[in-house]
Design a protein around this motif. Structure first.
Motif, short mmCIF file in Angstrom:
data_model
loop_
_atom_site.label_atom_id
_atom_site.label_comp_id
_atom_site.label_asym_id
_atom_site.label_seq_id
_atom_site.Cartn_x
_atom_site.Cartn_y
_atom_site.Cartn_z
N GLN A 54 -41.27 41.10 60.61
CA GLN A 54 -39.95 41.13 60.08
C GLN A 54 -39.68 42.02 59.16
N ALA A 105 -30.14 40.39 58.75
CA ALA A 105 -30.82 39.10 57.95
C ALA A 105 -30.16 39.15 57.00
N HIS A 128 -33.70 34.96 56.23
CA HIS A 128 -33.14 34.26 57.57
C HIS A 128 -32.92 35.51 58.28
N ASP A 129 -33.49 35.82 59.54
CA ASP A 129 -33.50 36.87 60.38
C ASP A 129 -32.56 36.59 61.46
N PHE A 130 -31.77 37.29 61.93
CA PHE A 130 -31.14 37.24 63.12
C PHE A 130 -31.41 38.02 64.31
N ARG A 131 -32.28 38.87 64.24
CA ARG A 131 -32.56 39.83 65.50
C ARG A 131 -33.61 38.85 66.14
N PRO A 132 -33.29 38.82 67.60
CA PRO A 132 -33.96 38.02 68.47
C PRO A 132 -35.51 38.00 68.53
N ARG A 135 -36.13 35.75 64.99
CA ARG A 135 -35.21 34.74 64.38
C ARG A 135 -36.08 33.53 64.45
N PRO A 136 -36.16 32.67 63.51
CA PRO A 136 -35.16 32.66 62.33
C PRO A 136 -35.73 33.35 61.19
N GLY A 137 -36.80 33.79 61.24
CA GLY A 137 -37.62 34.48 59.95
C GLY A 137 -38.94 33.44 59.59
N GLU A 142 -34.48 26.98 62.44
CA GLU A 142 -33.35 27.27 63.28
C GLU A 142 -32.48 25.94 63.06
#
Length: 148
Positions: A54, A105, A128-132, A135-137, A142
């Protein structure tokens, strides 16, 4: 805020080793990013250079750093010690155009000042990651969506 900006922009500058050393310099001794153990400049550089991590987002040339709100500071006037919290959005933009991108993110970035004359230094980052694919990091949970 400037310390955060400098660190994030350094990762895009191409010299990941120097940028990682800068992060180490601006961090409290107990600071680390989730999933990077042990913590250090070499481990950070490896994570940033790994496209399956990430943290590879930090070197993406389309990355724009947004501070959507004012920081929150708690400072002891007697000692100068304090803590500061920043909300940081990492947006990926197509051709640098604001409306043609997405928030990749959101970070909760905590800095602390020990009143030792070294200024504000990283003490924690919640990512907190929003890339598929990410996600969620690392270390994040989630939350169930209840609306829409």
């Amino acid at each position: 805020r400037e310390v955060i900006d400098v660190q994030l922009l350094a990762m895009q500058g191409g010299d990941i080793s120097a940028a990682s050393a800068l992060w180490e310099r601006f961090s409290q001794p107990d600071f680390h990013l989730a999933g990077i153990e042990p913590w250090g400049r070499h481990e950070l550089a490896e994570a940033v250079l790994d496209s399956a991590s990430q943290y590879g987002l930090l070197r993406d040339s389309r990355l724009h750093v947004i501070f959507p709100s004012e920081e929150v500071e708690l400072i002891d006037p007697a000692t100068g010690e304090g803590t500061c919290w920043h909300e940081v959005h990492l947006e990926l933009r197509v051709h640098g155009i604001e409306d043609e991108g997405f928030t990749a993110a959101k970070l909760g970035w905590e800095c602390s000042n020990l009143g030792d004359g070294q200024g504000w230094r990283n003490s924690a980052v919640t990512w907190h990651d929003f890339r598929p694919d990410f996600r969620p990091g690392i270390g994040q949970e989630e939350w169930p969506r209840i609306c829409g």
